[in-house]
Design a protein around this motif. Sequence first.
Motif, PDB file in Angstrom:
ATOM      1  N   UNK A   1     -47.567  35.664  34.719  1.00 17.64           N
ATOM      2  CA  UNK A   1     -46.329  35.316  35.389  1.00 17.64           C
ATOM      3  C   UNK A   1     -45.163  35.373  34.430  1.00 17.64           C
ATOM      4  N   UNK A   2     -44.019  35.761  34.965  1.00 19.00           N
ATOM      5  CA  UNK A   2     -42.795  35.763  34.168  1.00 19.00           C
ATOM      6  C   UNK A   2     -41.658  35.295  35.055  1.00 19.00           C
ATOM      7  N   UNK A   3     -40.666  34.686  34.419  1.00 20.50           N
ATOM      8  CA  UNK A   3     -39.555  34.209  35.215  1.00 20.50           C
ATOM      9  C   UNK A   3     -38.407  33.692  34.388  1.00 20.50           C
TER      10      UNK A   3
ATOM     11  N   UNK B   1     -33.349  32.660  38.354  1.00 20.27           N
ATOM     12  CA  UNK B   1     -34.332  32.425  39.416  1.00 20.27           C
ATOM     13  C   UNK B   1     -35.346  33.560  39.566  1.00 20.27           C
ATOM     14  N   UNK B   2     -35.203  34.616  38.764  1.00 22.39           N
ATOM     15  CA  UNK B   2     -36.144  35.736  38.821  1.00 22.39           C
ATOM     16  C   UNK B   2     -37.564  35.229  38.580  1.00 22.39           C
ATOM     17  N   UNK B   3     -38.525  35.746  39.354  1.00 24.66           N
ATOM     18  CA  UNK B   3     -39.925  35.305  39.233  1.00 24.66           C
ATOM     19  C   UNK B   3     -40.837  36.430  39.702  1.00 24.66           C
TER      20      UNK B   3
ATOM     21  N   UNK C   1     -46.744  40.301  42.913  1.00 24.84           N
ATOM     22  CA  UNK C   1     -45.872  39.620  43.864  1.00 24.84           C
ATOM     23  C   UNK C   1     -44.532  39.354  43.202  1.00 24.84           C
ATOM     24  N   UNK C   2     -43.530  40.028  43.686  1.00 23.57           N
ATOM     25  CA  UNK C   2     -42.165  39.772  43.246  1.00 23.57           C
ATOM     26  C   UNK C   2     -41.586  38.804  44.266  1.00 23.57           C
ATOM     27  N   UNK C   3     -41.317  37.583  43.866  1.00 22.12           N
ATOM     28  CA  UNK C   3     -40.902  36.594  44.849  1.00 22.12           C
ATOM     29  C   UNK C   3     -39.455  36.740  45.273  1.00 22.12           C
ATOM     30  N   UNK C   4     -38.711  37.538  44.560  1.00 21.81           N
ATOM     31  CA  UNK C   4     -37.328  37.776  44.964  1.00 21.81           C
ATOM     32  C   UNK C   4     -36.865  39.115  44.397  1.00 21.81           C
ATOM     33  N   UNK C   5     -35.775  39.593  44.875  1.00 16.42           N
ATOM     34  CA  UNK C   5     -35.262  40.890  44.434  1.00 16.42           C
ATOM     35  C   UNK C   5     -34.166  40.718  43.383  1.00 16.42           C
ATOM     36  N   UNK C   6     -34.280  39.675  42.602  1.00 18.45           N
ATOM     37  CA  UNK C   6     -33.257  39.382  41.606  1.00 18.45           C
ATOM     38  C   UNK C   6     -33.505  40.144  40.309  1.00 18.45           C
TER      39      UNK C   6
END
Length: 105
Positions: free
Chosen positions: A52-54, A34-36, A23-28
């Motif tokens: 998890x990484x962020x 804010x990448x997660x 699950x890539x919570x954003x396209x950053x």
Amino acid sequence: MVMKKVINGKMYNTETATCIGCKCTNALSKRDFRYREEKLYQKRTKEFFLYGEGGALTEYAEYVTGCGYTYGEKIIPLSEEEAKEWVEKNMDADEYVKLFAECEE
């Protein structure tokens, strides 16, 4: 990325476990604070864990003395019930049934 971690006497290794879902919570970009991203893994022993990484503004951030927060990564062991909840939230019904084969209509 490969991560190995011993937690409560058990080895968790993203290289030898099977990645079940991502699950890539954003396209950053990974450079964005804010990448997660989260990936669910299952060990050969059928145990589940979350990798998890962020960025610095996520729950995966790591604190560096004198510098503040930066990109980080963690392995979190999950019970089967917690893995089911993660799959329900982040994957589709067919994948859930394929993994757990106990869904009621």
